[in-house]
Structures are given as structure tokens and as C-alpha cells.
Design a protein around this motif. Structure first.
Motif, PDB file in Angstrom:
ATOM      1  N   VAL A  63      15.144  46.351  34.721  1.00  0.00           N
ATOM      2  CA  VAL A  63      16.336  47.440  34.831  1.00  0.00           C
ATOM      3  C   VAL A  63      16.208  48.435  35.588  1.00  0.00           C
ATOM      4  CG1 VAL A  63      17.048  49.261  32.987  1.00  0.00           C
ATOM      5  CG2 VAL A  63      16.553  46.943  32.290  1.00  0.00           C
ATOM      6  N   TRP A 122      29.799  39.637  21.818  1.00  0.00           N
ATOM      7  CA  TRP A 122      30.024  38.597  22.736  1.00  0.00           C
ATOM      8  C   TRP A 122      30.391  37.308  22.182  1.00  0.00           C
ATOM      9  CZ3 TRP A 122      26.719  34.720  23.316  1.00  0.00           C
ATOM     10  CH2 TRP A 122      26.703  33.868  24.458  1.00  0.00           C
ATOM     11  N   ASP A 148      25.519  39.549  23.283  1.00  0.00           N
ATOM     12  CA  ASP A 148      25.182  40.228  21.856  1.00  0.00           C
ATOM     13  C   ASP A 148      26.016  39.468  20.865  1.00  0.00           C
ATOM     14  OD1 ASP A 148      27.337  41.488  22.558  1.00  0.00           O
ATOM     15  OD2 ASP A 148      26.235  43.271  22.531  1.00  0.00           O
ATOM     16  N   ARG A 170      11.745  45.723  32.013  1.00  0.00           N
ATOM     17  CA  ARG A 170      11.881  47.279  32.415  1.00  0.00           C
ATOM     18  C   ARG A 170      11.992  47.249  33.882  1.00  0.00           C
ATOM     19  NH1 ARG A 170       8.598  48.421  27.551  1.00  0.00           N
ATOM     20  NH2 ARG A 170       7.042  47.849  28.452  1.00  0.00           N
ATOM     21  N   SER A 186      21.404  37.674  30.140  1.00  0.00           N
ATOM     22  CA  SER A 186      20.683  39.045  29.975  1.00  0.00           C
ATOM     23  C   SER A 186      21.500  40.363  29.830  1.00  0.00           C
ATOM     24  CB  SER A 186      19.694  38.898  31.197  1.00  0.00           C
ATOM     25  OG  SER A 186      18.742  37.953  31.027  1.00  0.00           O
ATOM     26  N   GLY A 187      21.258  40.996  28.692  1.00  0.00           N
ATOM     27  CA  GLY A 187      21.871  42.155  28.799  1.00  0.00           C
ATOM     28  C   GLY A 187      23.275  42.281  28.353  1.00  0.00           C
ATOM     29  N   GLN A 188      23.710  40.972  27.989  1.00  0.00           N
ATOM     30  CA  GLN A 188      25.331  40.690  27.774  1.00  0.00           C
ATOM     31  C   GLN A 188      25.560  40.246  26.410  1.00  0.00           C
ATOM     32  OE1 GLN A 188      27.896  39.897  31.329  1.00  0.00           O
ATOM     33  NE2 GLN A 188      25.896  40.279  32.382  1.00  0.00           N
ATOM     34  N   GLY A 209      18.436  47.636  38.762  1.00  0.00           N
ATOM     35  CA  GLY A 209      19.793  47.508  38.304  1.00  0.00           C
ATOM     36  C   GLY A 209      20.292  45.999  37.763  1.00  0.00           C
ATOM     37  N   ARG A 210      19.283  45.534  37.126  1.00  0.00           N
ATOM     38  CA  ARG A 210      19.613  44.356  36.464  1.00  0.00           C
ATOM     39  C   ARG A 210      19.786  44.929  34.677  1.00  0.00           C
ATOM     40  NH1 ARG A 210      19.134  38.578  36.103  1.00  0.00           N
ATOM     41  NH2 ARG A 210      18.442  37.903  34.001  1.00  0.00           N
ATOM     42  N   GLU A 211      20.887  43.943  33.954  1.00  0.00           N
ATOM     43  CA  GLU A 211      21.106  44.334  32.687  1.00  0.00           C
ATOM     44  C   GLU A 211      20.016  43.551  31.838  1.00  0.00           C
ATOM     45  OE1 GLU A 211      25.065  44.567  31.231  1.00  0.00           O
ATOM     46  OE2 GLU A 211      25.621  43.901  32.924  1.00  0.00           O
ATOM     47  N   GLU A 212      19.380  44.187  31.008  1.00  0.00           N
ATOM     48  CA  GLU A 212      18.474  43.526  29.999  1.00  0.00           C
ATOM     49  C   GLU A 212      18.390  44.266  28.813  1.00  0.00           C
ATOM     50  OE1 GLU A 212      16.043  41.179  30.314  1.00  0.00           O
ATOM     51  OE2 GLU A 212      16.796  40.845  32.392  1.00  0.00           O
ATOM     52  N   PHE A 213      18.262  43.429  27.568  1.00  0.00           N
ATOM     53  CA  PHE A 213      17.975  43.981  26.303  1.00  0.00           C
ATOM     54  C   PHE A 213      16.717  44.571  26.121  1.00  0.00           C
ATOM     55  CE2 PHE A 213      21.292  40.513  25.251  1.00  0.00           C
ATOM     56  CZ  PHE A 213      22.405  41.666  25.058  1.00  0.00           C
TER      57      PHE A 213
END
Length: 244
Positions: free
Chosen positions: A46, A16, A13, A43, A9-11, A49-53
Motif C-alpha cells: 500500500v 464487486w 469485495d 502494508r 487485490s483491494g478491489q 501505491g498498490r491496492e490491498e484489503f
């Protein structure tokens, strides 16, 4: 397809995927939340503090990311979350157009996602999961479902049967500490089985292949070329030994 880079999640792409492409046969991008309930849950993640697209246009994001990699000839897939089948069907159509695999996320266990009916919550509701699989499979795409072992009250053998009946072609299993579940799923279905969890090199990759996995995936270390190189070498060695 023997080595897969698993979505983070959030990484995960396009950049990557390009970095991993020397070592893997397919990179699964995402996950990305498609509909408003899943996006609101993302949302909230996020905010803590979690990475999300969280692109403004999630389907446009899926298309743009896959289009960029299609031009490079990189095998891809996209892990998606939704509370309803419609957005999954739309994402699957995009994936089909780019020869990519749509992967339905029945895996994430964050409370925010489960509360709206995404991720691991789908494992507890096989009817809803099957609806999403059918919606994706109706597009003609080769559909994967990402699942997790050791979920109380969930029998992955029955889940495998259900998603295969609904049209899935692939099951991507986070085995947790229950590696034999790979054999159990393999024995009851014709699904292509991707084994995930702590795949780091020869020992882990060969264990999963001995249990009947068709492929292995690398998750958190997928941005570490040293780990990817070890896994690639281990898989190639297994295949050489099997064909000798």
C-alpha cells in the motif's frame, strides 16, 4: 461452475461480486492477508501505491463479506494469504459455513509477499503449501489453490499432484503464456481446473476448454460487464455445442 470472477487485490469485495453475479457462477473475493507477516507485507505494498484489503479484523472481514453475499444467493470464494496454516484453517472454516471456497494464494509475485513466504514463494516450497492445504481441507471446505505458470524451478504438474494429495479439490491456474500447462495439470490429477489469463471471449475461453479446463476465470476485466457477457456467451456456446 464454469465462469469465475477472479480475485483482485483491494478491489474484489462484495459489491464487486454483486456486479459480476449476472455473468459468473462464482466470485472469488480477496485476496486478503490473514497473519501479521502477510499484513505487514500488504502494508508495504500500500505504501508504494498498490491496492490491498487491510481490515482491522481480517477474519471478521471474510465472514462479513461472505455473509452479505450468502443472503443474496451468490456463489463465492475467498483468496487468502498467510505464512502459517492456522489462519488459513480459520478462514476455511468461515468459508465452509457460507458454502464458499477458500482459495490459498500461491500466486502473487510481489517481492514484499514473497520475502515473508507468501504467494509465489509457496510454489517454491511444496511442503509448506501442502500444510496450508491440509489445514483448510480438514475443515471440510472445498479447497482451491491459485497458482502461476512460468515460475523458474517450479513444475506445476508436481505441484498439482502434491496439493491434491494434501486435500485440495480445485487448482486455479494463471497460465501466463504457457496455455498447454492446463492440459498437463488436467491429465495428472482429478483436480477441478480453473484456467486464468487473458480470458476475454470465445477464442480464449474455447482454447482453455479444448485443453481440458473445467472452468475459466476473468481477472482484471471482471468489473467490465461487456467482457463478462462475452465470456458467459462463449462458455454457454461451448456447452451447447458439446451436448449437441
Amino acid at each position: 461452475m464454469r465462469v469465475v470472477a477472479a480475485s483482485l487485490s483491494g478491489q474484489s469485495d462484495a459489491e464487486w461480486a454483486r456486479r459480476a453475479s449476472e455473468y459468473v457462477d462464482r466470485a472469488i473475493l480477496g485476496g486478503v492477508a490473514l497473519d501479521e507477516p502477510s499484513r505487514e507485507a500488504a502494508r508495504e505494498l500500500v505504501a508504494r501505491g498498490r491496492e490491498e484489503f487491510l481490515p482491522t479484523d481480517p477474519l471478521g472481514f471474510v465472514n462479513d463479506q461472505l455473509a452479505a453475499l450468502s443472503r443474496d444467493g451468490i456463489g463465492t470464494g475467498f483468496n487468502v494469504r498467510s505464512t502459517s496454516p492456522g489462519p488459513v484453517r480459520a478462514a476455511a472454516e468461515i468459508c465452509r459455513n457460507h458454502d464458499a471456497i477458500p482459495e490459498i494464494n500461491a500466486h502473487c509475485r510481489q517481492a514484499e509477499l514473497c520475502r515473508v513466504g507468501c504467494g509465489e514463494a509457496l510454489l517454491r516450497d511444496t511442503d509448506r503449501l501442502s500444510e496450508q492445504v491440509r489445514a483448510a481441507a480438514e475443515t471440510g471446505a472445498r479447497v482451491s489453490v491459485k497458482v502461476r505458470a512460468e515460475v523458474p524451478g517450479v513444475d506445476l504438474v508436481e505441484t498439482a499432484r502434491a496439493i491434491e494429495d494434501a486435500g485440495a479439490a480445485i487448482v486455479h491456474v494463471d497460465a501466463m503464456d504457457s496455455e498447454p500447462v492446463i492440459r498437463e495439470v488436467n491429465e495428472v490429477s482429478d483436480l477441478f481446473v480453473i484456467a486464468n489469463n487473458e480470458v476475454r471471449g470465445r477464442e480464449s475461453a474455447h482454447e482453455y476448454f479444448a485443453l481440458g479446463a473445467d472452468a475459466v476465470s476473468v481477472g482484471r476485466p471482471s468489473d467490465d460487464p461487456r467482457v463478462l457477457a462475452r465470456v458467459r456467451e462463449a462458455v454457454d456456446a461451448w456447452d451447447r455445442e458439446a451436448s449437441a
